[in-house]
Design an enzyme around this catalytic site. Structure first.
Site, PDB file in Angstrom:
ATOM      1  N   ALA A  13     -62.529  -4.648  23.483  1.00 38.20           N
ATOM      2  CA  ALA A  13     -61.596  -3.888  22.635  1.00 38.20           C
ATOM      3  C   ALA A  13     -62.168  -2.553  22.158  1.00 38.20           C
ATOM      4  O   ALA A  13     -61.602  -1.480  22.432  1.00 38.20           O
ATOM      5  CB  ALA A  13     -61.191  -4.759  21.442  1.00 38.20           C
ATOM      6  N   ALA A  14     -63.287  -2.598  21.440  1.00 38.97           N
ATOM      7  CA  ALA A  14     -63.816  -1.363  20.853  1.00 38.97           C
ATOM      8  C   ALA A  14     -64.383  -0.453  21.944  1.00 38.97           C
ATOM      9  O   ALA A  14     -64.116   0.757  21.958  1.00 38.97           O
ATOM     10  CB  ALA A  14     -64.891  -1.700  19.816  1.00 38.97           C
ATOM     11  N   GLU A  34     -71.351  -3.576  30.461  1.00 39.75           N
ATOM     12  CA  GLU A  34     -70.800  -4.857  30.008  1.00 39.75           C
ATOM     13  C   GLU A  34     -71.662  -5.952  30.630  1.00 39.75           C
ATOM     14  O   GLU A  34     -71.815  -6.001  31.856  1.00 39.75           O
ATOM     15  CB  GLU A  34     -69.330  -4.982  30.438  1.00 39.75           C
ATOM     16  CG  GLU A  34     -68.753  -6.392  30.354  1.00 39.75           C
ATOM     17  CD  GLU A  34     -68.902  -7.047  28.984  1.00 39.75           C
ATOM     18  OE1 GLU A  34     -68.493  -6.452  27.986  1.00 39.75           O
ATOM     19  OE2 GLU A  34     -69.452  -8.177  28.934  1.00 39.75           O
ATOM     20  N   ALA A  42     -58.116 -10.542  26.059  1.00 41.05           N
ATOM     21  CA  ALA A  42     -57.577 -10.830  24.723  1.00 41.05           C
ATOM     22  C   ALA A  42     -58.111 -12.165  24.231  1.00 41.05           C
ATOM     23  O   ALA A  42     -57.553 -13.216  24.533  1.00 41.05           O
ATOM     24  CB  ALA A  42     -56.058 -10.850  24.773  1.00 41.05           C
ATOM     25  N   CYS A  44     -57.672 -13.168  21.421  1.00 43.35           N
ATOM     26  CA  CYS A  44     -56.616 -13.671  20.523  1.00 43.35           C
ATOM     27  C   CYS A  44     -55.626 -14.572  21.254  1.00 43.35           C
ATOM     28  O   CYS A  44     -54.964 -15.404  20.633  1.00 43.35           O
ATOM     29  CB  CYS A  44     -55.860 -12.503  19.894  1.00 43.35           C
ATOM     30  SG  CYS A  44     -56.972 -11.192  19.357  1.00 43.35           S
ATOM     31  N   VAL A  81     -77.485  -4.472  28.012  1.00 43.03           N
ATOM     32  CA  VAL A  81     -78.407  -3.552  27.322  1.00 43.03           C
ATOM     33  C   VAL A  81     -79.296  -4.402  26.422  1.00 43.03           C
ATOM     34  O   VAL A  81     -78.798  -5.133  25.555  1.00 43.03           O
ATOM     35  CB  VAL A  81     -77.630  -2.498  26.513  1.00 43.03           C
ATOM     36  CG1 VAL A  81     -78.600  -1.641  25.702  1.00 43.03           C
ATOM     37  CG2 VAL A  81     -76.803  -1.629  27.453  1.00 43.03           C
ATOM     38  N   ASP A 305     -66.428  -5.855  16.094  1.00 41.20           N
ATOM     39  CA  ASP A 305     -67.002  -7.027  15.417  1.00 41.20           C
ATOM     40  C   ASP A 305     -68.481  -6.883  15.073  1.00 41.20           C
ATOM     41  O   ASP A 305     -69.021  -7.696  14.336  1.00 41.20           O
ATOM     42  CB  ASP A 305     -66.842  -8.271  16.307  1.00 41.20           C
ATOM     43  CG  ASP A 305     -65.425  -8.804  16.328  1.00 41.20           C
ATOM     44  OD1 ASP A 305     -64.534  -8.168  15.731  1.00 41.20           O
ATOM     45  OD2 ASP A 305     -65.198  -9.867  16.950  1.00 41.20           O
ATOM     46  N   TYR A 449     -32.041  -4.872   3.849  1.00 44.97           N
ATOM     47  CA  TYR A 449     -31.329  -6.115   3.516  1.00 44.97           C
ATOM     48  C   TYR A 449     -30.099  -6.280   4.407  1.00 44.97           C
ATOM     49  O   TYR A 449     -29.287  -5.367   4.537  1.00 44.97           O
ATOM     50  CB  TYR A 449     -30.885  -6.117   2.041  1.00 44.97           C
ATOM     51  CG  TYR A 449     -29.687  -7.019   1.795  1.00 44.97           C
ATOM     52  CD1 TYR A 449     -29.782  -8.395   2.044  1.00 44.97           C
ATOM     53  CD2 TYR A 449     -28.470  -6.503   1.370  1.00 44.97           C
ATOM     54  CE1 TYR A 449     -28.685  -9.222   1.867  1.00 44.97           C
ATOM     55  CE2 TYR A 449     -27.361  -7.321   1.185  1.00 44.97           C
ATOM     56  CZ  TYR A 449     -27.476  -8.684   1.445  1.00 44.97           C
ATOM     57  OH  TYR A 449     -26.393  -9.500   1.282  1.00 44.97           O
ATOM     58  N   TRP A 457     -33.015  -9.323  -2.438  1.00 41.54           N
ATOM     59  CA  TRP A 457     -34.388  -9.131  -2.918  1.00 41.54           C
ATOM     60  C   TRP A 457     -35.328  -9.841  -1.945  1.00 41.54           C
ATOM     61  O   TRP A 457     -35.421 -11.064  -1.955  1.00 41.54           O
ATOM     62  CB  TRP A 457     -34.563  -9.700  -4.331  1.00 41.54           C
ATOM     63  CG  TRP A 457     -33.806  -8.928  -5.366  1.00 41.54           C
ATOM     64  CD1 TRP A 457     -32.549  -9.183  -5.809  1.00 41.54           C
ATOM     65  CD2 TRP A 457     -34.250  -7.760  -6.062  1.00 41.54           C
ATOM     66  NE1 TRP A 457     -32.168  -8.258  -6.733  1.00 41.54           N
ATOM     67  CE2 TRP A 457     -33.203  -7.358  -6.918  1.00 41.54           C
ATOM     68  CE3 TRP A 457     -35.421  -6.993  -6.041  1.00 41.54           C
ATOM     69  CZ2 TRP A 457     -33.295  -6.250  -7.739  1.00 41.54           C
ATOM     70  CZ3 TRP A 457     -35.517  -5.894  -6.872  1.00 41.54           C
ATOM     71  CH2 TRP A 457     -34.460  -5.523  -7.710  1.00 41.54           C
TER      72      TRP A 457
HETATM   73  C1  LIG Z   1     -60.273 -17.337  19.568  1.00 43.70           C
HETATM   74  C2  LIG Z   1     -60.116 -16.001  18.922  1.00 43.70           C
HETATM   75  C3  LIG Z   1     -58.880 -15.612  18.436  1.00 43.70           C
HETATM   76  C4  LIG Z   1     -58.725 -14.381  17.821  1.00 43.70           C
HETATM   77  N1  LIG Z   1     -57.488 -14.048  17.329  1.00 43.70           N
HETATM   78  C5  LIG Z   1     -57.334 -12.858  16.687  1.00 43.70           C
HETATM   79  C6  LIG Z   1     -56.072 -12.482  16.182  1.00 43.70           C
HETATM   80  O1  LIG Z   1     -55.084 -13.212  16.326  1.00 43.70           O
HETATM   81  N2  LIG Z   1     -55.968 -11.293  15.542  1.00 43.70           N
HETATM   82  C7  LIG Z   1     -57.042 -10.448  15.382  1.00 43.70           C
HETATM   83  O2  LIG Z   1     -56.910  -9.372  14.788  1.00 43.70           O
HETATM   84  N3  LIG Z   1     -58.252 -10.770  15.887  1.00 43.70           N
HETATM   85  C8  LIG Z   1     -58.419 -11.948  16.525  1.00 43.70           C
HETATM   86  N4  LIG Z   1     -59.644 -12.273  17.054  1.00 43.70           N
HETATM   87  C9  LIG Z   1     -60.761 -11.314  16.896  1.00 43.70           C
HETATM   88  C10 LIG Z   1     -60.724 -10.209  17.960  1.00 43.70           C
HETATM   89  O3  LIG Z   1     -60.604 -10.783  19.227  1.00 43.70           O
HETATM   90  C11 LIG Z   1     -62.008  -9.390  17.843  1.00 43.70           C
HETATM   91  O4  LIG Z   1     -62.025  -8.800  16.568  1.00 43.70           O
HETATM   92  C12 LIG Z   1     -62.114  -8.302  18.919  1.00 43.70           C
HETATM   93  O5  LIG Z   1     -62.108  -8.846  20.217  1.00 43.70           O
HETATM   94  C13 LIG Z   1     -63.422  -7.524  18.720  1.00 43.70           C
HETATM   95  O6  LIG Z   1     -63.571  -6.608  19.748  1.00 43.70           O
HETATM   96  P1  LIG Z   1     -65.009  -6.033  20.099  1.00 43.70           P
HETATM   97  O7  LIG Z   1     -64.790  -5.051  21.199  1.00 43.70           O
HETATM   98  O8  LIG Z   1     -65.701  -5.588  18.870  1.00 43.70           O
HETATM   99  O9  LIG Z   1     -65.860  -7.296  20.592  1.00 43.70           O
HETATM  100  P2  LIG Z   1     -65.629  -8.262  21.843  1.00 43.70           P
HETATM  101  O10 LIG Z   1     -64.196  -8.385  22.152  1.00 43.70           O
HETATM  102  O11 LIG Z   1     -66.373  -9.513  21.538  1.00 43.70           O
HETATM  103  O12 LIG Z   1     -66.370  -7.498  23.041  1.00 43.70           O
HETATM  104  C14 LIG Z   1     -67.745  -7.245  23.020  1.00 43.70           C
HETATM  105  C15 LIG Z   1     -68.234  -7.137  24.456  1.00 43.70           C
HETATM  106  O13 LIG Z   1     -69.587  -6.703  24.444  1.00 43.70           O
HETATM  107  C16 LIG Z   1     -70.302  -7.398  25.476  1.00 43.70           C
HETATM  108  N5  LIG Z   1     -71.729  -7.358  25.129  1.00 43.70           N
HETATM  109  C17 LIG Z   1     -72.335  -7.979  24.078  1.00 43.70           C
HETATM  110  N6  LIG Z   1     -73.648  -7.684  24.050  1.00 43.70           N
HETATM  111  C18 LIG Z   1     -73.882  -6.865  25.101  1.00 43.70           C
HETATM  112  C19 LIG Z   1     -75.051  -6.211  25.595  1.00 43.70           C
HETATM  113  N7  LIG Z   1     -76.218  -6.338  24.978  1.00 43.70           N
HETATM  114  N8  LIG Z   1     -74.939  -5.437  26.703  1.00 43.70           N
HETATM  115  C20 LIG Z   1     -73.728  -5.281  27.326  1.00 43.70           C
HETATM  116  N9  LIG Z   1     -72.597  -5.883  26.901  1.00 43.70           N
HETATM  117  C21 LIG Z   1     -72.662  -6.652  25.797  1.00 43.70           C
HETATM  118  C22 LIG Z   1     -69.700  -8.793  25.440  1.00 43.70           C
HETATM  119  O14 LIG Z   1     -69.932  -9.490  26.656  1.00 43.70           O
HETATM  120  C23 LIG Z   1     -68.227  -8.490  25.188  1.00 43.70           C
HETATM  121  O15 LIG Z   1     -67.497  -8.376  26.383  1.00 43.70           O
HETATM  122  C24 LIG Z   1     -59.835 -13.496  17.698  1.00 43.70           C
HETATM  123  C25 LIG Z   1     -61.084 -13.866  18.202  1.00 43.70           C
HETATM  124  C26 LIG Z   1     -61.233 -15.108  18.802  1.00 43.70           C
HETATM  125  C27 LIG Z   1     -62.585 -15.499  19.327  1.00 43.70           C
END
Ligand SMILES: Cc1cc2nc3c(=O)[nH]c(=O)nc-3n(C[C@H](O)[C@H](O)[C@H](O)COP(=O)(O)OP(=O)(O)OC[C@H]3O[C@@H](n4cnc5c(N)ncnc54)[C@H](O)[C@@H]3O)c2cc1C
Length: 473
Positions: A13-14, A34, A42, A44, A81, A305, A449, A457
């Site tokens: 995501a980020a 990655e 996803a 989620c 990394v 995260d 409404y 309300w």
């Molecule tokens: C089961 C579940 C349900 C969820 N439901 C919701 C929801 O309904 N609503 C909501 O808002 N949020 C939800 N979330 C949270 C949401 O998915 C996360 O906040 C979001 O995915 C965070 O994105 P990110 O890019 O920070 O991390 P991630 O999606 O975890 O991606 C990080 C990536 O970095 C890679 N990585 C890690 N370390 C290294 C390294 N050293 N070198 C290279 N690559 C690396 C990992 O392999 C991973 O692919 C849920 C999470 C889970 C687990």
């Protein structure tokens, strides 16, 4: 000479939001490392894949590697990394058993979080966390009888086949324990019930969904019970018992038989690659960032995260690992690095979750004690109101908890629960918080409404009226 690239660590995501936005704004090079094989997935949606309402695992993918390349992103999967050298402005990367150095002009750490396993042995057969598509595939395979496992559900993705095969060969479970009643635990209770398993949910505090407050927790617990889930609150699981496969769990001295356990005991930010760099950390050890997502290391950003953010109500640093926060911060950092400084935005902890037919939402500060600790003088009320005009079919009782500060009148937070489009109503409160509205201003909002959608309300307005009345008292 060409400038060193923008290097992004993490392809979800980020990370990919940042890389995509960066490439839309500039011709400069961006490399995304990655460590896994999946990108742009996803998390989620994974409970809904296990449940069966999402047909294929690959339906949870958004951007393919080919799409990323088309956007001009140099994507390197299977590249981990392992360390960052902020003085040299380079990262050390491990791939195919080799290591190499990659210089960067700017670096984004978007490594996400990992599921915590607490005191439990995650290597036992039948014990799972849910953090990623391979976990979802393994859980799905474990739930299916070996002669009835539908491999087509995996779709055509880089799934961990060995793990799937191992779990598909085991006898399916009859009784599952979910350890932890947070949102993933509640979603998985629903998912496993749909798969015909006898589900027991264990929560060590007095209510599930603690961050949503007691009014939501109580209603969710009784609804889960109505739908056949055994909810055990104030029940701390001490141990999972079994030689190769989980056979029981120990709770308050009792041993209870289970043949599956889902660990929903929290997550931890993936920060090990920054060990030794001297980077500042915040709550839960997440990487401290400022309003532009900058860490305390030069030219190093963090998002999603793995990072902290500023709380919209308290102005303090918080760790709120959620999906929009990650996407939004990544996109903002992509713009900033491309030359257009863009704040990542505050977090209000806005969250929604479904438990069978119930919808729940929360935002801001919901717990009055926490609000007091933050220096506010909270007034909190919980009201119940109809979701539609009483004469129109399909409505339901909607319960709203609303907190405001007695001194300033400011809306501090709230929570909502009900069956009829309750969750999405939390966005009204999220908007009020972002706009720093006082509760009397919230009460005067011109909300929509018509009988099929809302009573005259809206339940949020009813709560605002009641809290506002208390402020004047
Ligand atoms: C089961 C579940 C349900 C969820 N439901 C919701 C929801 O309904 N609503 C909501 O808002 N949020 C939800 N979330 C949270 C949401 O998915 C996360 O906040 C979001 O995915 C965070 O994105 P990110 O890019 O920070 O991390 P991630 O999606 O975890 O991606 C990080 C990536 O970095 C890679 N990585 C890690 N370390 C290294 C390294 N050293 N070198 C290279 N690559 C690396 C990992 O392999 C991973 O692919 C849920 C999470 C889970 C687990």
């Amino acid at each position: 000479m060409e400038r060193d690239p923008f290097v992004v660590i993490g392809g979800d995501a980020a990370g990919l939001s940042a890389a995509s936005k960066f490439r839309r704004e500039t011709d400069r090079d961006v490399i995304v490392f990655e460590k896994g094989r999946w990108i742009s997935y996803a998390h989620c949606g994974t409970p809904y894949f296990v449940e069966g309402s999402v047909e294929r695992l690959t339906d949870l993918l958004s951007l393919s590697p080919a799409d990323a390349e088309e956007r001009g992103i140099d994507l390197r999967r299977g590249h981990e990394v392992v360390s960052v050298d902020p003085d040299d402005r380079s990262v050390t990367v491990r791939a195919d058993g080799e290591r190499f150095e990659q210089p960067y002009a700017e670096l984004l750490v978007a490594t996400g979080a990992s599921a915590a396993s607490g005191p439990f042995d995650p290597a036992l057969d039948g014990v799972f966390s849910l953090h990623g598509l391979d976990d979802a595939a393994a859980i799905d395979a474990y739930l299916a009888p070996p002669d009835d496992y539908d491999r087509d559900r995996l779709g055509d993705g880089p799934v961990d086949v060995e793990r799937v095969d191992h779990n598909a060969a085991l006898a399916p479970p009859d009784r599952a324990a979910i350890v932890g009643g947070g949102y993933v635990g509640v979603e998985m209770a629903e998912a496993l019930s749909a798969r015909g398993v006898d589900v027991h949910l264990y929560q060590r505090t007095d209510h599930v969904l603690t961050t949503f407050g007691a009014a939501v927790g109580e209603r969710v617990e009784s609804h889960l019970a109505e739908r056949g889930v055994a909810v055990h609150t104030d029940a701390e699981v001490q141990e999972l018992v079994g030689d190769d496969r989980v056979e029981a769990l120990r709770v308050d001295g009792d041993e209870r038989p289970v043949d599956m356990a889902i660990l929903g005991v929290g997550i931890e930010p993936n920060t090990a690659l920054l060990d030794g760099t001297g980077v500042d950390r915040g709550p839960s050890g997440a990487i401290r960032t400022d309003e532009y997502g900058r860490t305390t290391l030069p030219a190093v950003y963090a998002a999603g995260d793995v990072a902290t953010a500023r709380h919209a109500v308290t102005g303090e640093e918080r760790w709120v690992p959620l999906g929009l926060t990650a996407n939004r911060a990544g996109r903002a950092i992509g713009s900033t690095v491309a030359g257009d400084p863009t704040p990542v935005g505050d977090v209000a902890g806005t969250a929604v979750v479904k438990a069978f037919d119930l919808e729940c939402g929360r935002v801001g500060l919901v717990d009055p004690d926490e609000a007091r600790e933050e220096g506010f003088d909270p007034v909190s009320e919980t009201i119940t109101a109809g979701s539609r005009s009483g004469y129109y079919p399909g409505g339901d009782e909607t319960t709203v908890t609303l907190l405001a500060d007695r001194t300033s009148g400011r809306v501090l937070g709230g929570a909502i629960v009900g069956r009829d489009r309750a969750a999405i109503r939390i966005d009204t409160l999220a908007t009020a918080i972002e706009a720093d509205l006082a509760v009397d201003e919230l009460e005067r909002l011109d909300l929509a409404y018509a009988p099929p959608f809302s009573p005259v309300w809206d339940p949020i307005l009813v709560a605002a009226k009641v809290v506002n009345g208390r402020l004047d008292a």
